[in-house]
Design a protein around this motif. Structure first.
Motif, PDB file in Angstrom:
ATOM      1  N   PRO A   1       0.825  -1.207   0.000  1.00 21.52           N
ATOM      2  CA  PRO A   1       0.000   0.000   0.000  1.00 21.52           C
ATOM      3  C   PRO A   1       0.867   1.269   0.000  1.00 21.52           C
ATOM      4  CG  PRO A   1       0.105  -0.913   2.212  1.00 21.52           C
ATOM      5  CD  PRO A   1       0.860  -1.868   1.316  1.00 21.52           C
ATOM      6  N   ALA A   2       0.310   2.353  -0.504  1.00 24.70           N
ATOM      7  CA  ALA A   2       1.053   3.625  -0.560  1.00 24.70           C
ATOM      8  C   ALA A   2       1.425   4.103   0.838  1.00 24.70           C
ATOM      9  CB  ALA A   2       0.217   4.675  -1.282  1.00 24.70           C
ATOM     10  N   SER A   3       0.707   3.594   1.849  1.00 23.89           N
ATOM     11  CA  SER A   3       0.974   4.056   3.219  1.00 23.89           C
ATOM     12  C   SER A   3       2.372   3.665   3.718  1.00 23.89           C
ATOM     13  CB  SER A   3      -0.091   3.510   4.177  1.00 23.89           C
ATOM     14  OG  SER A   3      -0.112   2.101   4.102  1.00 23.89           O
ATOM     15  N   VAL A   4       3.053   2.754   3.041  1.00 27.89           N
ATOM     16  CA  VAL A   4       4.402   2.388   3.514  1.00 27.89           C
ATOM     17  C   VAL A   4       5.445   3.448   3.141  1.00 27.89           C
ATOM     18  CG1 VAL A   4       3.978  -0.117   3.392  1.00 27.89           C
ATOM     19  CG2 VAL A   4       5.123   1.016   1.486  1.00 27.89           C
ATOM     20  N   LEU A   5       5.075   4.342   2.228  1.00 30.57           N
ATOM     21  CA  LEU A   5       6.067   5.298   1.707  1.00 30.57           C
ATOM     22  C   LEU A   5       6.785   6.090   2.795  1.00 30.57           C
ATOM     23  CD1 LEU A   5       4.599   6.835  -1.551  1.00 30.57           C
ATOM     24  CD2 LEU A   5       6.449   5.198  -1.264  1.00 30.57           C
TER      25      LEU A   5
END
Ligand code: SF4
Ligand code: MG
Length: 307
Positions: A124-128
């Protein structure tokens, strides 16, 4: 892709070609020279003799823009994602590195590309904005794979890339690599000590012992146990050894791999081979062709070789 590497001690007389879109397994115990072969392929090590070619050209002849492109085309994924990721960089910063290094795209383009890569590897983009220590081992290895894909490589060398992961995560990462291979027509060199696993995913398998090629065979030949006593011993000593594969009652692999600095004379496997005869300590077996894309370095197969 690789040519002969004659006088390097870690790997000797190993010759094979990697085809586009092919998954090639390199198997052996630790100390067999598998990683050395991977590093030679990445140009991280230089052969003392012999040739390693990529698209027909010697790796050592690449210069300038061609060399830059070569560094994009060949990527490596190692066993320990912690060693591959800088603990002080966020995942976004880590994924941005290849684009900065190769001066690819604006900051905005890079961000879009990073989001695409995360999607490709199922993160998910939230790991960025996270740091490596906030991710699980499997997530970190996905980040490493995403970074390896950033520059649209043609070849990925995965050196024990799933060895440190739990069984279920291992299967997920293998499936990811197989999906990516199909999607991008990647060639993958999959280096592992785990013969049963390699056999399920690779088109062809190269079995190494003490830096020498013991057997080079298509998957189905390996799946049936292989023809070289070392391949057979690797099967027998694996936890899922299958009695239907038609082995004799011979002992599975025992003892330690000898030091590569002082390899046994004759067939290097003779000190551990359950089928060794007197000649084996004196004669170095050639690679005998037993069928299409199938070669075995064992004196027992001398007579059956297809000339
Ligand atoms: Fe075993 Fe002899 Fe064959 Fe080597 S050549 S693998 S020692 S039987
Ligand atoms: Mg290794």
């Amino acid at each position: 892709m690789f040519g002969k590497t004659r006088s390097l001690h870690a790997v000797q007389d190993v010759s094979f070609a990697l085809q586009p879109g092919e998954i090639l397994g390199i198997v052996g115990e630790s100390g067999s020279g598998k990683s050395t072969l991977g590093k030679l392929g990445m140009s991280l090590l230089k052969p003392t003799s012999g040739a390693i070619r990529y698209q027909g050209k010697l790796l050592s002849d690449y210069r300038g823009n061609d060399l830059k492109q070569l560094r994009c085309d060949l990527q490596m994924v190692f066993q320990d994602p912690n060693a591959s990721l800088n603990s002080r960089l966020t995942i976004e910063q880590s994924l941005r590195e290849p684009f900065i290094l190769h001066k690819r795209g604006s900051k905005q383009d890079q961000h879009q590309e990073i989001l695409r890569l995360l999607n490709v590897v199922g993160l998910p983009a939230s790991v960025l904005h996270r740091y490596p220590h906030e991710l699980s081992g499997g997530q970190k290895q996905r980040v490493v794979i995403a970074r390896a894909l950033a520059l649209k490589p043609k070849v990925i060398i995965a050196d024990e890339a799933v060895a440190a992961l739990d069984a279920s995560v291992k299967a997920q990462i293998i499936n990811l690599l197989l999906d990516l291979q199909k999607e991008f027509n990647l060639s993958i060199i999959f280096i592992s000590h785990d013969l049963p696993m390699v056999q399920t995913m690779c088109d062809r398998v190269l079995v190494l012992y003490l830096g020498r090629l013991m057997e080079y065979a298509p998957r189905d030949v390996i799946a049936q146990g292989g023809k070289h006593p070392y391949t057979q011993a690797l099967w027998q000593s694996s936890p899922i050894a299958d009695p239907d594969r038609g082995f004799s009652d011979e002992e599975p692999l025992h003892g330690e791999i000898p030091s590569p600095l002082n390899p046994p004379g004759g067939c290097v496997f003779h000190t551990r081979c359950p089928r060794a005869v007197a000649r084996c300590s004196e004669v170095i077996p050639r690679l005998y062709p037993l069928g299409p894309q199938h070669n075995v370095a064992c004196l027992l197969h001398e007579a059956q070789a297809v000339v």
